[in-house]
Design an enzyme around this catalytic site. Structure first.
Site, mmCIF file in Angstrom:
data_model
loop_
_atom_site.group_PDB
_atom_site.id
_atom_site.type_symbol
_atom_site.label_atom_id
_atom_site.label_comp_id
_atom_site.label_asym_id
_atom_site.label_seq_id
_atom_site.Cartn_x
_atom_site.Cartn_y
_atom_site.Cartn_z
ATOM 1 N N ARG B 265 0.859 -1.191 0.000
ATOM 2 C CA ARG B 265 0.000 0.000 0.000
ATOM 3 C C ARG B 265 0.894 1.239 0.000
ATOM 4 O O ARG B 265 1.427 1.614 1.034
ATOM 5 C CB ARG B 265 -0.897 -0.032 1.248
ATOM 6 C CG ARG B 265 -2.112 0.865 1.169
ATOM 7 C CD ARG B 265 -2.781 0.967 2.527
ATOM 8 N NE ARG B 265 -2.026 1.843 3.408
ATOM 9 C CZ ARG B 265 -2.053 1.790 4.743
ATOM 10 N NH1 ARG B 265 -2.795 0.895 5.354
ATOM 11 N NH2 ARG B 265 -1.326 2.626 5.467
ATOM 12 N N HIS B 269 -3.897 4.546 4.524
ATOM 13 C CA HIS B 269 -5.071 3.658 4.534
ATOM 14 C C HIS B 269 -6.240 4.334 3.809
ATOM 15 O O HIS B 269 -6.854 3.769 2.910
ATOM 16 C CB HIS B 269 -5.459 3.311 5.973
ATOM 17 C CG HIS B 269 -6.839 2.760 6.122
ATOM 18 N ND1 HIS B 269 -7.199 1.532 5.590
ATOM 19 C CD2 HIS B 269 -7.947 3.268 6.703
ATOM 20 C CE1 HIS B 269 -8.473 1.314 5.865
ATOM 21 N NE2 HIS B 269 -8.949 2.351 6.524
ATOM 22 N N TYR B 278 3.391 5.542 11.408
ATOM 23 C CA TYR B 278 3.727 4.154 11.751
ATOM 24 C C TYR B 278 4.582 3.447 10.700
ATOM 25 O O TYR B 278 4.946 2.301 10.884
ATOM 26 C CB TYR B 278 2.443 3.342 11.997
ATOM 27 C CG TYR B 278 1.413 3.446 10.890
ATOM 28 C CD1 TYR B 278 1.533 2.684 9.735
ATOM 29 C CD2 TYR B 278 0.330 4.320 11.002
ATOM 30 C CE1 TYR B 278 0.594 2.779 8.718
ATOM 31 C CE2 TYR B 278 -0.612 4.425 9.988
ATOM 32 C CZ TYR B 278 -0.479 3.657 8.853
ATOM 33 O OH TYR B 278 -1.403 3.752 7.847
#
Lengths: 350, 369
Positions: B265, B269, B278
């Site tokens: 990815r 998100h 993160y």
């Protein structure tokens, strides 16, 4: 058709309705745990797999989320799934699919897809079952927009309402009061005639008091009405049958006569259907009331194991107490609030 | 006497498929379907998906669109999966699916409508039987199993050719019970359903190793008795081959399959997320080295099938397509507010008339004020 004359039980009426619809609509499929060769733990699907084949009457693996979820997929492609949860106490893993998908598929696709599903579940207490087998949590489901919640209270209504539920274009939670699965028999012609959803049934007419109840509680409610009758009080007994959407009009019509109302349910009181019914009554018919609406319900406790079960359940005595509270209530005579009232009301004061 | 002890001795023989390596070189001869036309079409469609994602993110950043989940870096999975599906198959997508939706004929306007807060976007005009995008994680896998049952039933009752259902998901979804229950039943009932898992390494902030102790996602299918394959998810040819093969098996009545497509990815998100909280910049930079469009681009140029001039033409064409779609989307008439009642039930129950009237009156009074 000669079988028509044979009186049948509520659970047999469920079987009869399932068989009728399986026979008449090839899109109907029936599935759940142990519903095939075993005919369901309550025998509600007795003989159906033998008669209609294992491709349309299917045993599933033991997974309630799955039972709820596959029904959604099936229904979107034109099938009419009738899914059985073995007990209402085990329906909760499936709640996500009922609430997040079945009840909103039509809306979220703007009518492109729909979920004509019947989720069946035996519910309620009073059969000395183990933990988690006796709860009545219909209010959780009645809160869900897009869902119907239907509860039959006799063999004839089980047959007619289940047929209507299967034919309905939207999802229906069909809660079967297992305590009265075999409590009474009545002749139920297998004529495929559905009863209307979203309509309350007046089970007993009376002009002194309105008793609203559904499912297994109808039994005690009718018994209480008979006792009241012996005392010269005629209670009207109304079974909403479809709890969501609720036919409040039939209840209000009754209150036009009786002006007093008691709502009876086995479920816990707080935020139960009794609260909704009482609220709607005061919204629509405050002026009709001669007494506050009484609620006769289960307690706001965890459903006890069966040793204490009978004490939890609203029985005839508790219903009679509620009825007497409604009947004996009388408003205090209006107090004069100012001199103008007093003058207007007549005689000069000393 | 030897006492049996708890042990973990299972090993899984999960095949891994790749045709084009990270540099876009053939690792094995391409399958027959991968003609120059097919490859350039995939190249185009992956770029269209990236264009839609890019514009959607920009629209969100400027307050004109709600939260949006991009597919940046994962375009090969969506395009290959959507491309492999036949019109009569039924697609059960999760929410990160720009490319696959485009392949299914869902319009850019519909995609923008969904994320722009308008349910009409889920009323796919050109994919009437496909399920709407699904936001509750993994639930669509069970729906796909139910769909597959219906397709099998139709095949048996009406003699129609057997069609298949495909459910897509991320790897995080394979932690959910719905995933296991779906695979379990699909295996027991031998249903025509294919699970395509986009293993993009992240479920919001939780990395792949935080989801499962299994070595692969694919091996989770083994316990359900379902065949599985790992593919390079950034290799559009490999994903297409795997999905086509699984679909053909399903349509032949051979039952379900799971495909783990390994990707990364490259985006957050969703637009509501900030992956820099993160995820290291180094990991991201490394992942950019094997993204799917660049890889196919290299291959096509090596084969003499692509050039700067062709790319410039395509850029113009895609920009025009996007502008036209944006124009159509912005020109949409808003739904009447009462639409929230109109599709709640097939027919509005009488008990809701009063609320319906209240909403309509509020709106009319508001409009008049």
């Amino acid at each position: 058709m000669g079988e028509q004359e044979n009186p049948i039980t509520l659970v047999e009426a469920v079987t009869q309705a399932l068989a009728f619809e399986l026979n008449n609509n090839s899109e109907v499929v029936v599935f759940g745990q142990d519903i095939g060769a075993n005919g369901g733990v309550f025998r509600a699907t007795e003989g159906l797999q033998e008669r209609f084949g294992a491709a349309r009457v299917l045993d599933t693996p033991l997974a309630e989320t799955m039972i709820a979820g596959i029904a959604v997929g099936m229904a979107t492609q034109g099938l009419r799934p009738v899914a059985e949860f073995q007990f209402m106490g085990f329906i909760y893993p499936g709640l996500d699919h009922i609430l997040s998908h079945a009840a909103r598929m039509r809306n979220r696709t703007r009518g492109r897809l729909s979920c004509p599903i019947v989720y069946r579940a035996p519910y309620g207490g009073g059969i000395h079952a183990p933990e988690h087998h006796s709860e009545s949590t219909e209010a959780i489901f009645a809160h869900i927009p897009g869902l119907r919640v239907v509860v039959p209270s006799s063999p004839a209504r089980a047959y007619g309402l289940l047929l209507a539920a299967i034919r309905d274009p939207d999802p229906v939670l069909f809660l079967e009061p297992k305590r009265i699965y075999r409590a009474a028999k009545q002749p139920v012609p297998d004529d495929g005639a559905a009863l209307p959803l979203d309509r309350a049934f007046v089970l007993r007419e009376g002009s002194d008091l309105t008793l609203v109840a559904w499912g297994a509680s109808i039994k005690e409610t009718l018994a209480a009405a008979e006792q009241l009758s012996a005392d010269g009080i005629e209670a009207e007994v109304i079974d909403p049958a479809t709890l969501k959407p609720l036919d409040i009009h039939t209840i209000i019509d009754s209150l036009e006569k009786t002006r007093r109302c008691v709502v009876v349910h086995e479920a816990a009181r707080f935020a139960g259907l009794g609260a909704e019914i009482a609220t709607q009554i005061q919204e629509y018919a405050f002026d009709l009331l001669d007494a506050p609406v009484q609620r006769v319900t289960g307690y706001d406790t965890v459903m006890p194991y069966y040793q204490l079960e009978a004490a939890y359940m609203p029985g005839v005595a508790r219903i009679l107490a509620g009825a007497r509270a409604a009947l004996s209530y009388s408003r205090s005579p209006p107090r004069p609030t100012n001199s103008a009232n007093v003058v207007r009301n007549g005689e000069a004061q000393p | 006497m030897h006492k049996p002890r708890l042990q973990l001795q299972a090993s899984f023989d999960i095949a891994y498929l790749q045709y084009l390596d990270k540099q876009g070189r053939e690792t094995q001869p391409l399958p027959e379907f991968a003609t120059p036309d097919w490859l350039t079409l995939c190249h185009r469609q992956m770029q269209l998906a990236r264009q839609v994602d890019d514009r959607a993110v920009k629209l969100q950043r400027t307050g004109r669109l709600g939260t949006y989940p991009s597919t940046l870096g994962q375009e090969a999975i969506g395009i290959a999966t959507g491309n492999a599906l036949a019109a009569d198959d039924v697609y059960c997508p999760y929410y990160r699916e720009t490319g696959a939706l485009l392949e299914r004929g869902v319009t850019i306007e519909e995609i923008l409508a969904i994320w722009g807060g308008d349910e009409r976007g889920q009323n796919f005009q050109h994919a009437p039987n496909d399920l709407p995008i699904c936001i509750p994680i993994a639930t669509q896998m069970l729906h796909a199993v139910g769909v597959a049952f219906a397709l099998k039933q139709r095949h048996k009752q009406e003699g129609a050719p057997l069609q298949a259902a495909v459910a897509s998901s991320g790897e995080g979804a394979t932690s959910k019970g719905d995933f296991y229950e779906a695979m379990n039943l699909a295996g027991v009932w031998k249903l025509p359903v294919v699970f395509v898992v986009n293993n993009n390494q992240w479920a919001i902030s939780v990395p792949r190793h935080g989801q499962t102790a299994t070595q692969t996602i694919a091996q989770k299918a083994v316990a359900a008795g379902i065949p599985a394959l790992q593919v390079d998810g950034n290799d559009v040819v490999a994903v297409a081959w795997a999905v086509q093969d699984a679909l053909q098996r399903a349509r032949n009545g051979e039952g379900p399959a799971l495909i783990e497509a390994i990707s990364y990815r490259l985006c957050d998100h969703t637009t509501a997320d900030d992956a820099s909280r993160y995820r290291s910049a180094e990991a991201l930079e490394q992942a950019w080295q094997w993204e799917p469009i660049k890889r196919l681009d290299h291959y096509l140029r090596e084969q003499g099938l692509w050039s700067d001039a062709k790319q410039q033409d395509l850029d113009r064409e895609l920009a025009a397509t996007m502008e036209a779609a944006l124009g159509n989307w912005q020109a949409r008439t808003p739904e009447p507010v009462t639409a929230m009642f109109d599709h709640l039930y097939a027919q509005l129950p009488e008990g809701l008339y009063e609320q319906y009237d209240q909403l309509r009156d509020e709106q009319q009074q508001g409009a008049g004020a």
